[in-house]
Write an enzyme that holds these catalytic residues in place. Structure first.
Site, PDB file in Angstrom:
ATOM      1  N   LYS A 162     -24.233  64.430-121.604  1.00 34.11           N
ATOM      2  CA  LYS A 162     -23.956  64.203-120.187  1.00 34.11           C
ATOM      3  C   LYS A 162     -24.876  63.094-119.695  1.00 34.11           C
ATOM      4  CE  LYS A 162     -23.867  66.317-115.638  1.00 34.11           C
ATOM      5  NZ  LYS A 162     -23.913  67.552-114.863  1.00 34.11           N
ATOM      6  N   ARG A 190     -20.934  64.659-105.321  1.00 31.99           N
ATOM      7  CA  ARG A 190     -22.085  65.071-104.508  1.00 31.99           C
ATOM      8  C   ARG A 190     -21.615  65.497-103.126  1.00 31.99           C
ATOM      9  NH1 ARG A 190     -26.112  61.971-107.667  1.00 31.99           N
ATOM     10  NH2 ARG A 190     -25.593  62.885-109.684  1.00 31.99           N
ATOM     11  N   ARG A 248     -31.055  61.653-111.542  1.00 30.47           N
ATOM     12  CA  ARG A 248     -31.271  62.670-112.573  1.00 30.47           C
ATOM     13  C   ARG A 248     -31.655  62.048-113.914  1.00 30.47           C
ATOM     14  NH1 ARG A 248     -29.113  66.564-109.510  1.00 30.47           N
ATOM     15  NH2 ARG A 248     -26.968  66.553-108.781  1.00 30.47           N
ATOM     16  N   GLU A 285     -28.010  65.544-129.497  1.00 36.61           N
ATOM     17  CA  GLU A 285     -27.651  66.606-128.558  1.00 36.61           C
ATOM     18  C   GLU A 285     -26.570  67.511-129.159  1.00 36.61           C
ATOM     19  OE1 GLU A 285     -29.002  67.484-125.802  1.00 36.61           O
ATOM     20  OE2 GLU A 285     -30.097  65.755-125.026  1.00 36.61           O
ATOM     21  N   LYS A 293     -19.385  63.601-121.190  1.00 38.23           N
ATOM     22  CA  LYS A 293     -19.123  63.379-119.765  1.00 38.23           C
ATOM     23  C   LYS A 293     -19.950  62.221-119.258  1.00 38.23           C
ATOM     24  CE  LYS A 293     -19.884  65.735-115.419  1.00 38.23           C
ATOM     25  NZ  LYS A 293     -20.548  66.813-114.752  1.00 38.23           N
ATOM     26  N   SER A 300     -15.418  62.813-110.960  1.00 36.80           N
ATOM     27  CA  SER A 300     -14.992  62.506-109.598  1.00 36.80           C
ATOM     28  C   SER A 300     -14.798  61.006-109.351  1.00 36.80           C
ATOM     29  CB  SER A 300     -15.994  63.080-108.599  1.00 36.80           C
ATOM     30  OG  SER A 300     -17.305  62.607-108.854  1.00 36.80           O
ATOM     31  N   TYR A 314      -9.297  66.358-112.248  1.00 34.66           N
ATOM     32  CA  TYR A 314      -8.849  66.802-110.925  1.00 34.66           C
ATOM     33  C   TYR A 314      -7.336  66.653-110.777  1.00 34.66           C
ATOM     34  CZ  TYR A 314     -13.825  66.877-110.167  1.00 34.66           C
ATOM     35  OH  TYR A 314     -15.162  67.164-110.295  1.00 34.66           O
TER      36      TYR A 314
HETATM   37  C1  PBG Z   1     -23.868  69.476-112.180  1.00 30.07           C
HETATM   38  C2  PBG Z   1     -22.556  68.770-112.256  1.00 30.07           C
HETATM   39  C3  PBG Z   1     -22.234  67.509-111.746  1.00 30.07           C
HETATM   40  C4  PBG Z   1     -20.888  67.292-112.046  1.00 30.07           C
HETATM   41  C5  PBG Z   1     -20.420  68.424-112.703  1.00 30.07           C
HETATM   42  N1  PBG Z   1     -21.476  69.314-112.839  1.00 30.07           N
HETATM   43  C6  PBG Z   1     -23.046  66.577-110.943  1.00 30.07           C
HETATM   44  C7  PBG Z   1     -24.195  65.902-111.547  1.00 30.07           C
HETATM   45  O1  PBG Z   1     -24.569  66.115-112.694  1.00 30.07           O
HETATM   46  O2  PBG Z   1     -24.814  65.102-110.832  1.00 30.07           O
HETATM   47  C8  PBG Z   1     -20.122  66.070-111.698  1.00 30.07           C
HETATM   48  C9  PBG Z   1     -18.637  66.189-111.824  1.00 30.07           C
HETATM   49  C10 PBG Z   1     -17.880  65.081-111.202  1.00 30.07           C
HETATM   50  O3  PBG Z   1     -18.442  64.045-110.793  1.00 30.07           O
HETATM   51  O4  PBG Z   1     -16.655  65.224-111.110  1.00 30.07           O
HETATM   52  N2  PBG Z   1     -23.706  70.791-111.693  1.00 30.07           N
END
Ligand code: PBG
Length: 332
Positions: free
Chosen positions: A203, A213, A224, A240, A255, A281, A320
């Protein structure tokens, strides 16, 4: 000067296999099927009506009622599963609502399992960022950094509370070291050997999470990068993967989706367990924004992005568009 094409070197014609819809259908190497699509959904505490998410046109934060309806629609469309995210009323330093047995995510799990639990795999996000007032995926040390091992203890509690609510599969998404081992151990110790773990394995610290967010009301300032991966690195994902497999991951995820197809391919080439991709997203919102301007063919682009992710090696895709894509596939 005239030139005679020698008969012994005829033009080789790959176009023959592209010439009709029937032959294209016959030779397609990658097929999309609704069963491998997973819909992420947001359950928000304390709202009376579903709330549209401005940065994700067409996506809503659900009430308990509208979530149940969305779950039924998803089952009717024939998709494979739902990934539930909770949006609590109250956030605090340790993300208490994430381990409240009556917290919004736990309620959502119970509701959805009761409604469609026989037809769909019900999954839940196992992370603290929706629940913390600082917006990080874990609890903080005195110096403000995310405390890996203290966070693991919170994840262990979350795993058990989500399992008690009836979830089929948990998705630890915080990128803490050791998270899969701790979650597996906590589930087993509490008697939940049958709850699966979908590991967010590779990730990346991605700008493509921007719209999410807003979707979860995250108050994150900063980034992060001290726990999610650097977009510059691919090899690190193999480490990982090795760790998550050794720790007991049932499925592994890469991801975001489209900007990490090379990583997806490398992971898919060696993973002995199913490989999942998350079309996040920002990928959704980019296409929706371009479509709203009339710049692209929206439906074709949805299917092309999903096909590309599958072709790069994903077995399942979080998107989505899961329900809409499933309907498109059903209609040919
Ligand atoms: C963390 C999480 C995130 C997403 C899914 N799980 C946000 C992040 O890591 O900042 C993002 C998913 C998306 O953007 O559709 N709980």
């Amino acid at each position: 000067m005239s030139y005679d094409l020698p008969i012994e070197t005829p033009v080789v014609r790959p176009r023959r296999l592209r010439s009709t819809p029937a032959v294209r259908r016959l030779v397609a190497e990658t097929r999309l099927h609704p069963a491998e699509l997973i819909l992420p959904v947001f359950a928000r505490e304390g709202i009376a009506e579903p709330m549209p998410i401005g940065s994700m046109p067409g996506v809503f934060q659900h009430t308990r009622d509208s979530l149940r309806k969305a779950a039924v629609e998803a089952a009717e469309a024939g998709i494979g599963g739902l990934m539930l995210f909770g949006v609590p009323l109250v956030q605090d330093a340790t993300g208490s609502e994430g381990t409240n047995p009556d917290g919004i995510l736990q309620q959502a799990i119970r509701d959805v399992v009761a409604e469609v639990g026989d037809q769909l795999v019900v999954m839940s996000d196992l992370c603290l960022d929706e629940y913390t007032d600082h917006g990080h995926c874990g609890v903080l040390a005195a110096d403000g950094s995310v405390d890996n091992d203290a966070t693991l203890l919170r994840y262990a509690e979350m795993a058990v509370v989500q399992a008690e609510a009836g979830v089929h599969m948990v998705g630890p998404s915080g990128m803490m070291d050791g998270q899969i081992a701790v979650v597996r151990q906590a589930l087993d110790a509490a008697g939940y050997q049958d709850v699966s773990v979908l590991a967010y394995t590779a990730k990346y610290a991605s700008a493509f999470y921007g719209p999410f967010r807003e979707a979860v009301g995250s108050s994150l300032k900063g980034d992060r990068k001290a726990y999610q991966q650097d977009p510059a690195n691919a090899r690190e994902s193999l480490r990982e993967l090795e760790l998550d497999l050794a720790e007991g991951a049932d499925l592994v995820m890469v991801k975001p989706g489209m900007t990490y197809l090379d990583v997806l391919r490398r992971v898919a080439d060696i993973s002995p367990v199913p490989v999942v991709s998350y079309q996040v997203s920002g990928e959704y919102s980019m296409v929706e924004a371009a479509a709203a301007n009339g710049w692209i063919d929206r439906e074709r682009m949805i299917l092309e992005t999903l096909t590309s992710i599958r072709r790069a090696g994903a077995n399942q895709v979080l998107t989505y568009w899961a329900v809409e894509a499933a309907r498109m596939l059903a209609n040919g």
